[in-house]
Motif scaffolding. Structure first.
Motif, PDB file in Angstrom:
ATOM      1  N   GLN A 132      91.206   6.936 -32.077  1.00  0.00           N
ATOM      2  CA  GLN A 132      90.135   5.938 -31.284  1.00  0.00           C
ATOM      3  C   GLN A 132      90.826   5.140 -30.448  1.00  0.00           C
ATOM      4  OE1 GLN A 132      88.413   3.533 -34.772  1.00  0.00           O
ATOM      5  NE2 GLN A 132      86.559   3.112 -33.266  1.00  0.00           N
ATOM      6  N   VAL A 133      90.189   5.103 -29.286  1.00  0.00           N
ATOM      7  CA  VAL A 133      90.260   4.290 -28.180  1.00  0.00           C
ATOM      8  C   VAL A 133      89.654   2.787 -28.436  1.00  0.00           C
ATOM      9  CG1 VAL A 133      90.552   3.691 -25.948  1.00  0.00           C
ATOM     10  CG2 VAL A 133      91.092   5.935 -26.812  1.00  0.00           C
ATOM     11  N   PRO A 134      90.163   1.529 -28.160  1.00  0.00           N
ATOM     12  CA  PRO A 134      89.201   0.271 -28.238  1.00  0.00           C
ATOM     13  C   PRO A 134      87.770   0.520 -27.346  1.00  0.00           C
ATOM     14  CG  PRO A 134      91.532  -0.334 -27.769  1.00  0.00           C
ATOM     15  CD  PRO A 134      91.369   1.227 -27.761  1.00  0.00           C
ATOM     16  N   GLY A 135      86.982   0.200 -28.202  1.00  0.00           N
ATOM     17  CA  GLY A 135      85.685   0.311 -27.402  1.00  0.00           C
ATOM     18  C   GLY A 135      84.746   1.548 -27.395  1.00  0.00           C
ATOM     19  N   LYS A 136      85.625   2.563 -27.942  1.00  0.00           N
ATOM     20  CA  LYS A 136      85.067   3.939 -28.238  1.00  0.00           C
ATOM     21  C   LYS A 136      84.898   4.417 -29.488  1.00  0.00           C
ATOM     22  CE  LYS A 136      86.070   5.850 -23.613  1.00  0.00           C
ATOM     23  NZ  LYS A 136      86.769   6.924 -23.000  1.00  0.00           N
ATOM     24  N   GLN A 137      83.936   5.395 -29.982  1.00  0.00           N
ATOM     25  CA  GLN A 137      83.887   6.030 -31.182  1.00  0.00           C
ATOM     26  C   GLN A 137      85.061   6.552 -31.672  1.00  0.00           C
ATOM     27  OE1 GLN A 137      80.268   8.035 -31.442  1.00  0.00           O
ATOM     28  NE2 GLN A 137      79.267   6.599 -32.545  1.00  0.00           N
ATOM     29  N   VAL A 156      94.872   4.930 -31.004  1.00  0.00           N
ATOM     30  CA  VAL A 156      95.328   4.962 -32.295  1.00  0.00           C
ATOM     31  C   VAL A 156      94.900   6.062 -33.310  1.00  0.00           C
ATOM     32  CG1 VAL A 156      95.287   3.515 -34.721  1.00  0.00           C
ATOM     33  CG2 VAL A 156      95.159   2.368 -32.531  1.00  0.00           C
ATOM     34  N   TYR A 157      95.623   6.827 -33.919  1.00  0.00           N
ATOM     35  CA  TYR A 157      95.532   8.099 -34.528  1.00  0.00           C
ATOM     36  C   TYR A 157      95.577   7.852 -36.055  1.00  0.00           C
ATOM     37  CZ  TYR A 157      96.135  10.712 -30.381  1.00  0.00           C
ATOM     38  OH  TYR A 157      96.194  11.267 -29.038  1.00  0.00           O
ATOM     39  N   TYR A 158      94.610   8.545 -36.775  1.00  0.00           N
ATOM     40  CA  TYR A 158      94.238   8.133 -38.261  1.00  0.00           C
ATOM     41  C   TYR A 158      94.281   9.387 -38.755  1.00  0.00           C
ATOM     42  CZ  TYR A 158      92.476   3.680 -36.968  1.00  0.00           C
ATOM     43  OH  TYR A 158      92.305   2.218 -36.397  1.00  0.00           O
ATOM     44  N   CYS A 159      94.923   9.786 -39.988  1.00  0.00           N
ATOM     45  CA  CYS A 159      94.759  10.981 -40.891  1.00  0.00           C
ATOM     46  C   CYS A 159      93.640  10.620 -41.765  1.00  0.00           C
ATOM     47  CB  CYS A 159      96.115  11.340 -41.287  1.00  0.00           C
ATOM     48  SG  CYS A 159      96.472  10.340 -42.947  1.00  0.00           S
ATOM     49  N   ALA A 160      93.094  11.867 -42.270  1.00  0.00           N
ATOM     50  CA  ALA A 160      91.967  11.479 -42.979  1.00  0.00           C
ATOM     51  C   ALA A 160      91.863  12.838 -44.113  1.00  0.00           C
ATOM     52  CB  ALA A 160      90.743  11.722 -42.285  1.00  0.00           C
ATOM     53  N   ALA A 161      91.462  12.520 -45.117  1.00  0.00           N
ATOM     54  CA  ALA A 161      91.453  13.790 -46.027  1.00  0.00           C
ATOM     55  C   ALA A 161      89.862  13.624 -46.840  1.00  0.00           C
ATOM     56  CB  ALA A 161      92.410  13.530 -47.407  1.00  0.00           C
ATOM     57  N   VAL A 162      89.426  14.741 -47.145  1.00  0.00           N
ATOM     58  CA  VAL A 162      88.004  14.804 -47.962  1.00  0.00           C
ATOM     59  C   VAL A 162      88.620  15.311 -49.118  1.00  0.00           C
ATOM     60  CG1 VAL A 162      85.827  15.840 -48.151  1.00  0.00           C
ATOM     61  CG2 VAL A 162      86.890  15.248 -45.829  1.00  0.00           C
ATOM     62  N   ALA A 163      88.379  14.736 -50.385  1.00  0.00           N
ATOM     63  CA  ALA A 163      88.693  15.159 -51.606  1.00  0.00           C
ATOM     64  C   ALA A 163      87.184  15.181 -52.445  1.00  0.00           C
ATOM     65  CB  ALA A 163      89.630  13.859 -52.161  1.00  0.00           C
ATOM     66  N   PHE A 164      87.308  15.873 -53.307  1.00  0.00           N
ATOM     67  CA  PHE A 164      86.153  16.167 -54.251  1.00  0.00           C
ATOM     68  C   PHE A 164      86.243  15.615 -55.734  1.00  0.00           C
ATOM     69  CE2 PHE A 164      82.640  18.332 -51.880  1.00  0.00           C
ATOM     70  CZ  PHE A 164      83.722  18.643 -50.814  1.00  0.00           C
ATOM     71  N   ASP A 165      85.486  14.510 -55.953  1.00  0.00           N
ATOM     72  CA  ASP A 165      85.776  14.225 -57.591  1.00  0.00           C
ATOM     73  C   ASP A 165      84.408  14.406 -58.109  1.00  0.00           C
ATOM     74  OD1 ASP A 165      86.170  10.550 -58.673  1.00  0.00           O
ATOM     75  OD2 ASP A 165      86.103  12.632 -59.677  1.00  0.00           O
TER      76      ASP A 165
END
Length: 119
Positions: A39-44, A92-101
């Motif tokens: 994400q860059v400031p001001g952008k999605q 800014v780089y973000y890691c993400a995870a999709v988990a199933f509960d």
């Protein structure tokens, strides 16, 4: 619950390389897809790359051929190898995870790490 802790990032000159890591803990057995977003400031926030548990990958067109996503399922670590970096990769780089509960998908995010590419 899943916790994601990122490391890596920083400042690099254009054409250089960086590697980001993301260590998962908690109910890691429930994680299916993991991904990197930026994400860059001001952008999605945008998807950079994703990888399923069996290793199937997907990349944004802007990073194809330059970035490589991988995951070590035994160590529960996600990586993003970034080569031939460009000023436009600054974000800014973000890691993400999709988990199933209980069959319900849950989204988890790392804390974010700044990557700055100087031209």
């Amino acid at each position: 619950q899943v916790q994601l802790v990122q490391s890596g990032g920083g400042l690099v000159q254009a054409g250089g390389s960086l590697r980001l890591s993301c260590a998962a803990s908690g109910r890691t057995f429930s994680i299916r897809t993991m991904a990197w977003h930026r994400q860059v400031p001001g952008k999605q926030r945008e998807l950079v790359a994703a990888i399923t548990r069996d290793g199937t990958t997907n990349y944004a067109d802007s990073v194809k051929g330059r970035f490589t996503i991988s995951r070590d399922n035994a160590k529960n670590i996600l990586y993003l190898q970034m080569n031939s970096l460009e000023a436009e990769d600054t974000a800014v780089y973000y890691c993400a995870a999709v988990a199933f509960d209980l069959a319900v998908p849950q989204n988890y995010w790392g804390q974010g790490t700044q990557v700055t590419v100087s031209s």
